[in-house]
Write a protein that holds these residues in place. Structure first.
Motif, PDB file in Angstrom:
ATOM      1  N   VAL A 140       0.846  -1.202   0.000  1.00 52.49           N
ATOM      2  CA  VAL A 140       0.000   0.000   0.000  1.00 52.49           C
ATOM      3  C   VAL A 140       0.878   1.247   0.000  1.00 52.49           C
ATOM      4  O   VAL A 140       0.651   2.192  -0.766  1.00 52.49           O
ATOM      5  CB  VAL A 140      -0.944   0.006   1.218  1.00 52.49           C
ATOM      6  CG1 VAL A 140      -1.677   1.345   1.315  1.00 52.49           C
ATOM      7  CG2 VAL A 140      -1.946  -1.136   1.131  1.00 52.49           C
ATOM      8  N   LEU A 195       2.530   1.597  -3.398  1.00 52.17           N
ATOM      9  CA  LEU A 195       1.605   2.040  -4.444  1.00 52.17           C
ATOM     10  C   LEU A 195       1.360   3.545  -4.353  1.00 52.17           C
ATOM     11  O   LEU A 195       1.402   4.250  -5.367  1.00 52.17           O
ATOM     12  CB  LEU A 195       0.286   1.272  -4.315  1.00 52.17           C
ATOM     13  CG  LEU A 195      -0.601   1.237  -5.556  1.00 52.17           C
ATOM     14  CD1 LEU A 195       0.120   0.597  -6.732  1.00 52.17           C
ATOM     15  CD2 LEU A 195      -1.897   0.473  -5.272  1.00 52.17           C
ATOM     16  N   PHE A 196       1.133   4.043  -3.140  1.00 56.02           N
ATOM     17  CA  PHE A 196       0.922   5.483  -2.988  1.00 56.02           C
ATOM     18  C   PHE A 196       2.223   6.249  -3.239  1.00 56.02           C
ATOM     19  O   PHE A 196       2.199   7.371  -3.757  1.00 56.02           O
ATOM     20  CB  PHE A 196       0.373   5.806  -1.599  1.00 56.02           C
ATOM     21  CG  PHE A 196      -1.115   5.620  -1.491  1.00 56.02           C
ATOM     22  CD1 PHE A 196      -1.980   6.537  -2.061  1.00 56.02           C
ATOM     23  CD2 PHE A 196      -1.647   4.523  -0.838  1.00 56.02           C
ATOM     24  CE1 PHE A 196      -3.363   6.374  -1.976  1.00 56.02           C
ATOM     25  CE2 PHE A 196      -3.029   4.336  -0.752  1.00 56.02           C
ATOM     26  CZ  PHE A 196      -3.890   5.268  -1.321  1.00 56.02           C
ATOM     27  N   LEU A 241       2.499   6.543  -6.933  1.00 53.28           N
ATOM     28  CA  LEU A 241       1.565   7.568  -7.411  1.00 53.28           C
ATOM     29  C   LEU A 241       2.136   8.960  -7.172  1.00 53.28           C
ATOM     30  O   LEU A 241       2.034   9.837  -8.042  1.00 53.28           O
ATOM     31  CB  LEU A 241       0.218   7.422  -6.698  1.00 53.28           C
ATOM     32  CG  LEU A 241      -0.830   8.483  -7.053  1.00 53.28           C
ATOM     33  CD1 LEU A 241      -1.218   8.383  -8.528  1.00 53.28           C
ATOM     34  CD2 LEU A 241      -2.064   8.337  -6.161  1.00 53.28           C
ATOM     35  N   LEU A 274       1.321   2.035 -11.858  1.00 59.00           N
ATOM     36  CA  LEU A 274       0.739   1.434 -10.653  1.00 59.00           C
ATOM     37  C   LEU A 274       0.556  -0.072 -10.838  1.00 59.00           C
ATOM     38  O   LEU A 274       0.721  -0.851  -9.893  1.00 59.00           O
ATOM     39  CB  LEU A 274      -0.604   2.096 -10.333  1.00 59.00           C
ATOM     40  CG  LEU A 274      -0.547   3.597 -10.031  1.00 59.00           C
ATOM     41  CD1 LEU A 274      -1.944   4.132  -9.710  1.00 59.00           C
ATOM     42  CD2 LEU A 274       0.412   3.903  -8.883  1.00 59.00           C
ATOM     43  N   VAL A 315      -4.102  -4.763  -1.455  1.00 57.53           N
ATOM     44  CA  VAL A 315      -3.377  -3.529  -1.771  1.00 57.53           C
ATOM     45  C   VAL A 315      -4.184  -2.688  -2.754  1.00 57.53           C
ATOM     46  O   VAL A 315      -4.378  -1.474  -2.561  1.00 57.53           O
ATOM     47  CB  VAL A 315      -1.986  -3.850  -2.347  1.00 57.53           C
ATOM     48  CG1 VAL A 315      -1.301  -2.570  -2.839  1.00 57.53           C
ATOM     49  CG2 VAL A 315      -1.119  -4.533  -1.300  1.00 57.53           C
ATOM     50  N   HIS A 316      -4.655  -3.317  -3.809  1.00 57.03           N
ATOM     51  CA  HIS A 316      -5.469  -2.640  -4.822  1.00 57.03           C
ATOM     52  C   HIS A 316      -6.751  -2.091  -4.209  1.00 57.03           C
ATOM     53  O   HIS A 316      -7.136  -0.943  -4.441  1.00 57.03           O
ATOM     54  CB  HIS A 316      -5.795  -3.638  -5.943  1.00 57.03           C
ATOM     55  CG  HIS A 316      -6.433  -3.023  -7.140  1.00 57.03           C
ATOM     56  ND1 HIS A 316      -6.470  -3.665  -8.371  1.00 57.03           N
ATOM     57  CD2 HIS A 316      -7.092  -1.857  -7.333  1.00 57.03           C
ATOM     58  CE1 HIS A 316      -7.102  -2.909  -9.238  1.00 57.03           C
ATOM     59  NE2 HIS A 316      -7.500  -1.799  -8.629  1.00 57.03           N
ATOM     60  N   TYR A 356      -6.091   0.845  -1.800  1.00 52.18           N
ATOM     61  CA  TYR A 356      -5.737   2.023  -2.595  1.00 52.18           C
ATOM     62  C   TYR A 356      -6.994   2.673  -3.179  1.00 52.18           C
ATOM     63  O   TYR A 356      -7.207   3.895  -3.049  1.00 52.18           O
ATOM     64  CB  TYR A 356      -4.781   1.620  -3.721  1.00 52.18           C
ATOM     65  CG  TYR A 356      -4.537   2.711  -4.735  1.00 52.18           C
ATOM     66  CD1 TYR A 356      -3.579   3.695  -4.512  1.00 52.18           C
ATOM     67  CD2 TYR A 356      -5.280   2.768  -5.913  1.00 52.18           C
ATOM     68  CE1 TYR A 356      -3.357   4.709  -5.432  1.00 52.18           C
ATOM     69  CE2 TYR A 356      -5.073   3.782  -6.835  1.00 52.18           C
ATOM     70  CZ  TYR A 356      -4.113   4.747  -6.600  1.00 52.18           C
ATOM     71  OH  TYR A 356      -3.915   5.757  -7.514  1.00 52.18           O
ATOM     72  N   ASN A 357      -7.840   1.878  -3.824  1.00 49.50           N
ATOM     73  CA  ASN A 357      -9.053   2.424  -4.423  1.00 49.50           C
ATOM     74  C   ASN A 357      -9.994   2.995  -3.367  1.00 49.50           C
ATOM     75  O   ASN A 357     -10.633   4.031  -3.582  1.00 49.50           O
ATOM     76  CB  ASN A 357      -9.782   1.335  -5.220  1.00 49.50           C
ATOM     77  CG  ASN A 357      -9.208   1.149  -6.617  1.00 49.50           C
ATOM     78  OD1 ASN A 357      -8.144   1.676  -6.921  1.00 49.50           O
ATOM     79  ND2 ASN A 357      -9.882   0.386  -7.443  1.00 49.50           N
TER      80      ASN A 357
END
Length: 374
Positions: free
Chosen positions: A230, A233-234, A237, A337, A357-358, A361-362
């Motif tokens: 997580v 991923l951020f 981004l 991503l 994780v996905h 994130y969403n």
């Protein structure tokens, strides 16, 4: 690698790959040269022409044995990547190199710069294939697999939409008019069922059993990968956003942003759905099915990249809210991503981890939209 692909210098198929590269880099060079020939003085186009020329020379030199396979292939791939980045940026800045093509009943405008972007994108893979000794058959097999799994990804997308419509029929018959929030709930159920059916259909069509699905209770290591994933991923981004902002690159908004703007309450459905539906079922199809299926013909690293290409392409419709250049920038973000999610899945071989994780994130993104527009 999933197959033995090394070729010797005496292999009759050795010249096929650089020959393909010559053709692709030639198309890329012609595509970015059009605006330069028309007097566009932007240095982005000038450098793109130089990079395309370098890729062409590298492929030609490799074609005639003047460069080592590794040097020639990687050099061509690096130059082609340069063309991809620069032509994509040129499109974002509305430098298209448009030409009109007469079709008898009318004419259509085509962007030569976009053509250069596509040709150079493929040339990257061809250059890498040449650098590691993959022959023409190996390139064809990987291309065929990628196209087939891209089609599967699109089928998953449309299957979800079709299933949503089918689920909506009895709901409307029983309740009459349904609200936007209720419609969103139906859409999420349809997405889960439709995507799940496509994944099951793939297992049946390829004679695979349930062991193909990497679903197991997370270990302590998996929990660590989830938390770290997580953050990763951020972090990705943030880095991508800074790059886009610094270069003045505009991106397209996801269709969900328009939905949040018109009805913020929809986000209250999407926040839990992100963790329960969107994350699990998108990862099931695009990581556990698409990426894992690619392990048969790609290296694991190659499968992550190719799978991310597929994941980006199927998101095209979600970002078709702006011009071509902005859409491509957004798909570039999705690609970046997706690389992270693909890496996490490859490291854990557990669908639960990238799904969480996905989903998290969403959920954070949807929550931010809710608080922004509520």
């Amino acid at each position: 690698m999933g197959e033995t692909t090394q070729a010797t210098d005496n292999s009759p198929t050795l010249e096929v790959v650089p020959t393909i590269g010559v053709g692709l880099s030639g198309v890329a060079l012609a595509g970015v040269f059009v605006p330069l020939r028309r007097g566009v003085s932007d240095p982005v186009i000038t450098v793109a022409v130089v990079c395309a020329l370098f890729a062409l020379v590298a492929f030609v030199a490799r074609r005639h044995g003047l460069l080592d396979r590794t040097v020639g292939g990687l050099g061509a791939a690096a130059a082609s990547l340069c063309v991809v980045l620069l032509s994509g940026y040129a499109l974002n800045q509305e430098i298209a190199g448009s030409v009109s093509l007469s079709l008898g009943v009318g004419s259509v405008s085509l962007s030569t710069v976009f053509g250069a972007f596509l040709a150079a994108s493929i040339a990257i893979g061809v250059g890498i294939a040449e650098s590691v000794g993959i022959d023409g058959y190996g390139v064809l097999r990987r291309a065929r697999t990628t196209v087939g799994l891209t089609i599967l990804g699109w089928v998953g997308l449309f299957s979800a939409a079709l299933t949503m419509e089918l689920f909506a029929v009895p709901v409307v018959l029983l309740r009459g008019e349904i609200s936007d929030v209720e419609w969103m709930v139906v859409a999420q159920v349809g997405m889960a069922v439709g995507t799940g059916l496509v994944a099951i259909g793939y297992l049946v069509a390829t004679d695979r059993d349930w062991s193909f699905i990497d679903l197991r209770v997370p270990t302590l290591r998996d929990v660590g990968w989830t938390v770290g994933g997580v953050a990763l991923l951020f972090g990705a981004l943030l880095v991508i956003s800074v790059i886009l902002s610094t270069t003045g690159t505009e991106s397209a908004e996801h269709a969900t942003v328009d939905q949040a703007r018109e009805n913020p309450e929809l986000m209250l459905v999407l926040i839990p759905a992100a963790i329960l539906v969107i994350g699990p079922f998108e990862e099931l199809l695009y990581r556990n099915v698409v990426q894992k299926a690619m392990y048969d013909v790609f290296s694991r690293q190659g499968a992550i990249v190719a799978g991310s290409v597929v994941f980006s392409i199927v998101h095209l419709s979600a970002y078709a809210t702006a011009g071509l250049g902005a859409v491509m920038a957004s798909l570039g973000v999705v690609f970046g991503l997706s690389l992270v999610l693909g890496f996490i899945y490859e490291r854990t071989d557990n669908l639960v981890v990238p799904a969480l994780v996905h989903g998290i994130y969403n959920a954070v993104v949807f929550a931010n939209l809710y608080f922004t527009y509520a």
